[in-house]
Scaffold this motif. Structure first.
Motif, PDB file in Angstrom:
ATOM      1  N   GLY A 131       0.788  -1.227   0.000  1.00 30.74           N
ATOM      2  CA  GLY A 131       0.000   0.000   0.000  1.00 30.74           C
ATOM      3  C   GLY A 131       0.820   1.278   0.000  1.00 30.74           C
ATOM      4  N   MET A 132       2.123   1.162   0.187  1.00 31.15           N
ATOM      5  CA  MET A 132       2.966   2.353   0.258  1.00 31.15           C
ATOM      6  C   MET A 132       3.345   2.839  -1.139  1.00 31.15           C
ATOM      7  SD  MET A 132       6.739   2.835   1.826  1.00 31.15           S
ATOM      8  CE  MET A 132       7.400   2.307   0.259  1.00 31.15           C
ATOM      9  N   ARG A 133       3.266   4.152  -1.352  1.00 32.66           N
ATOM     10  CA  ARG A 133       3.704   4.775  -2.611  1.00 32.66           C
ATOM     11  C   ARG A 133       5.140   5.245  -2.456  1.00 32.66           C
ATOM     12  NH1 ARG A 133       0.636   9.494  -2.561  1.00 32.66           N
ATOM     13  NH2 ARG A 133       1.884  10.159  -4.320  1.00 32.66           N
ATOM     14  N   LEU A 134       5.852   5.299  -3.578  1.00 29.00           N
ATOM     15  CA  LEU A 134       7.226   5.780  -3.571  1.00 29.00           C
ATOM     16  C   LEU A 134       7.402   6.806  -4.674  1.00 29.00           C
ATOM     17  CD1 LEU A 134      10.249   5.198  -2.455  1.00 29.00           C
ATOM     18  CD2 LEU A 134      10.503   4.125  -4.675  1.00 29.00           C
ATOM     19  N   MET A 135       7.949   7.958  -4.301  1.00 25.72           N
ATOM     20  CA  MET A 135       8.354   8.960  -5.288  1.00 25.72           C
ATOM     21  C   MET A 135       9.868   8.965  -5.288  1.00 25.72           C
ATOM     22  SD  MET A 135       5.725  12.120  -4.658  1.00 25.72           S
ATOM     23  CE  MET A 135       6.454  13.099  -5.953  1.00 25.72           C
ATOM     24  N   ALA A 136      10.455   8.695  -6.457  1.00 23.22           N
ATOM     25  CA  ALA A 136      11.904   8.633  -6.589  1.00 23.22           C
ATOM     26  C   ALA A 136      12.376   9.779  -7.478  1.00 23.22           C
ATOM     27  CB  ALA A 136      12.307   7.289  -7.194  1.00 23.22           C
ATOM     28  N   PHE A 137      13.483  10.383  -7.099  1.00 23.52           N
ATOM     29  CA  PHE A 137      14.050  11.516  -7.829  1.00 23.52           C
ATOM     30  C   PHE A 137      15.437  11.127  -8.310  1.00 23.52           C
ATOM     31  CE2 PHE A 137      11.110  12.952  -4.642  1.00 23.52           C
ATOM     32  CZ  PHE A 137      10.324  13.878  -5.309  1.00 23.52           C
ATOM     33  N   GLU A 138      15.632  11.159  -9.629  1.00 26.22           N
ATOM     34  CA  GLU A 138      16.928  10.816 -10.209  1.00 26.22           C
ATOM     35  C   GLU A 138      17.144  11.646 -11.468  1.00 26.22           C
ATOM     36  OE1 GLU A 138      20.420   9.876 -11.233  1.00 26.22           O
ATOM     37  OE2 GLU A 138      19.659   9.115  -9.329  1.00 26.22           O
ATOM     38  N   PRO A 139      18.084  12.591 -11.434  1.00 21.41           N
ATOM     39  CA  PRO A 139      18.276  13.481 -12.583  1.00 21.41           C
ATOM     40  C   PRO A 139      19.036  12.852 -13.753  1.00 21.41           C
ATOM     41  CG  PRO A 139      19.845  14.027 -10.870  1.00 21.41           C
ATOM     42  CD  PRO A 139      18.933  12.972 -10.301  1.00 21.41           C
ATOM     43  N   PHE A 140      19.826  11.823 -13.511  1.00 21.36           N
ATOM     44  CA  PHE A 140      20.667  11.266 -14.566  1.00 21.36           C
ATOM     45  C   PHE A 140      19.876  10.275 -15.422  1.00 21.36           C
ATOM     46  CE2 PHE A 140      24.063   8.219 -15.922  1.00 21.36           C
ATOM     47  CZ  PHE A 140      24.661   9.076 -16.835  1.00 21.36           C
ATOM     48  N   PRO A 141      19.583  10.627 -16.687  1.00 21.08           N
ATOM     49  CA  PRO A 141      18.761   9.762 -17.533  1.00 21.08           C
ATOM     50  C   PRO A 141      19.357   8.375 -17.756  1.00 21.08           C
ATOM     51  CG  PRO A 141      19.291  11.829 -18.669  1.00 21.08           C
ATOM     52  CD  PRO A 141      20.004  11.842 -17.364  1.00 21.08           C
ATOM     53  N   GLY A 142      20.674   8.261 -17.668  1.00 23.19           N
ATOM     54  CA  GLY A 142      21.310   6.955 -17.836  1.00 23.19           C
ATOM     55  C   GLY A 142      20.917   5.941 -16.778  1.00 23.19           C
ATOM     56  N   ASN A 143      20.433   6.401 -15.639  1.00 23.79           N
ATOM     57  CA  ASN A 143      20.007   5.494 -14.561  1.00 23.79           C
ATOM     58  C   ASN A 143      18.547   5.070 -14.670  1.00 23.79           C
ATOM     59  OD1 ASN A 143      22.466   5.349 -13.250  1.00 23.79           O
ATOM     60  ND2 ASN A 143      22.029   7.073 -11.907  1.00 23.79           N
ATOM     61  N   HIS A 144      17.755   5.763 -15.437  1.00 20.42           N
ATOM     62  CA  HIS A 144      16.306   5.511 -15.456  1.00 20.42           C
ATOM     63  C   HIS A 144      15.961   4.096 -15.900  1.00 20.42           C
ATOM     64  CE1 HIS A 144      15.545  10.120 -15.741  1.00 20.42           C
ATOM     65  NE2 HIS A 144      16.129   9.767 -14.619  1.00 20.42           N
ATOM     66  N   ARG A 145      16.619   3.611 -16.935  1.00 20.04           N
ATOM     67  CA  ARG A 145      16.339   2.247 -17.411  1.00 20.04           C
ATOM     68  C   ARG A 145      16.636   1.236 -16.306  1.00 20.04           C
ATOM     69  NH1 ARG A 145      19.760  -1.640 -20.458  1.00 20.04           N
ATOM     70  NH2 ARG A 145      21.352  -0.030 -20.270  1.00 20.04           N
ATOM     71  N   TYR A 146      17.768   1.411 -15.610  1.00 22.37           N
ATOM     72  CA  TYR A 146      18.134   0.484 -14.542  1.00 22.37           C
ATOM     73  C   TYR A 146      17.148   0.571 -13.378  1.00 22.37           C
ATOM     74  CZ  TYR A 146      22.439   0.356 -17.202  1.00 22.37           C
ATOM     75  OH  TYR A 146      23.343   0.226 -18.216  1.00 22.37           O
ATOM     76  N   PHE A 147      16.711   1.787 -13.082  1.00 20.64           N
ATOM     77  CA  PHE A 147      15.723   1.960 -12.013  1.00 20.64           C
ATOM     78  C   PHE A 147      14.451   1.174 -12.340  1.00 20.64           C
ATOM     79  CE2 PHE A 147      12.100   3.852  -9.980  1.00 20.64           C
ATOM     80  CZ  PHE A 147      12.542   4.074  -8.680  1.00 20.64           C
ATOM     81  N   HIS A 148      13.950   1.329 -13.571  1.00 25.18           N
ATOM     82  CA  HIS A 148      12.723   0.624 -13.961  1.00 25.18           C
ATOM     83  C   HIS A 148      12.921  -0.890 -13.946  1.00 25.18           C
ATOM     84  CE1 HIS A 148      10.404   4.181 -14.695  1.00 25.18           C
ATOM     85  NE2 HIS A 148      11.304   4.658 -15.550  1.00 25.18           N
ATOM     86  N   GLU A 149      14.071  -1.365 -14.371  1.00 26.36           N
ATOM     87  CA  GLU A 149      14.352  -2.802 -14.337  1.00 26.36           C
ATOM     88  C   GLU A 149      14.386  -3.321 -12.903  1.00 26.36           C
ATOM     89  OE1 GLU A 149      18.004  -3.456 -16.480  1.00 26.36           O
ATOM     90  OE2 GLU A 149      17.097  -2.912 -18.403  1.00 26.36           O
ATOM     91  N   THR A 150      14.957  -2.544 -12.000  1.00 25.90           N
ATOM     92  CA  THR A 150      15.098  -2.953 -10.603  1.00 25.90           C
ATOM     93  C   THR A 150      13.761  -2.962  -9.870  1.00 25.90           C
ATOM     94  OG1 THR A 150      17.331  -2.044 -10.556  1.00 25.90           O
ATOM     95  CG2 THR A 150      16.293  -2.415  -8.432  1.00 25.90           C
TER      96      THR A 150
END
Length: 99
Positions: free
Chosen positions: A50-69
């Motif tokens: 039930g918990m929501r998470l807002m994540a902040f990451e400015p480096f676009p190179g990390n976004h794909r890895y974040f979504h995979e993780t």
């Protein structure tokens, strides 16, 4: 922030913060500097479905890895492609070629 909180409350182990997150039954957590999503994943697993998470990451190179993780997690997760600061306004900052 997690390291600072661990110090303030005197956690006996580096990962005990996730037990504390589970006890608080939080509705929303923030991950500032989310990188590849490792901490976001641990927060979500500790916080429950039930918990929501807002994540902040400015480096676009990390976004794909974040979504995979985080893609297999049932939590509502929002990744924002911005950096956060304690100052109002916009600023430039340099990133190394590998983050």
């Amino acid at each position: 922030m997690i390291q600072r909180l661990e110090t303030l409350i005197g956690c006996p182990r580096p990962d005990c913060i996730y037990e504390i997150i589970a006890d608080f039954k939080l509705d929303l957590c923030l991950d500032v500097g989310a990188a590849a999503g490792k901490t976001a994943r641990s927060i979500c697993l500790a916080g429950g479905n039930g918990m929501r998470l807002m994540a902040f990451e400015p480096f676009p190179g990390n976004h794909r890895y974040f979504h995979e993780t985080t893609r297999d997690l049932p939590n509502e997760i929002q990744l924002l492609a911005v950096a956060l600061s304690d100052k109002i306004g916009e600023s430039r900052f340099k990133l190394p070629s590998i983050v």
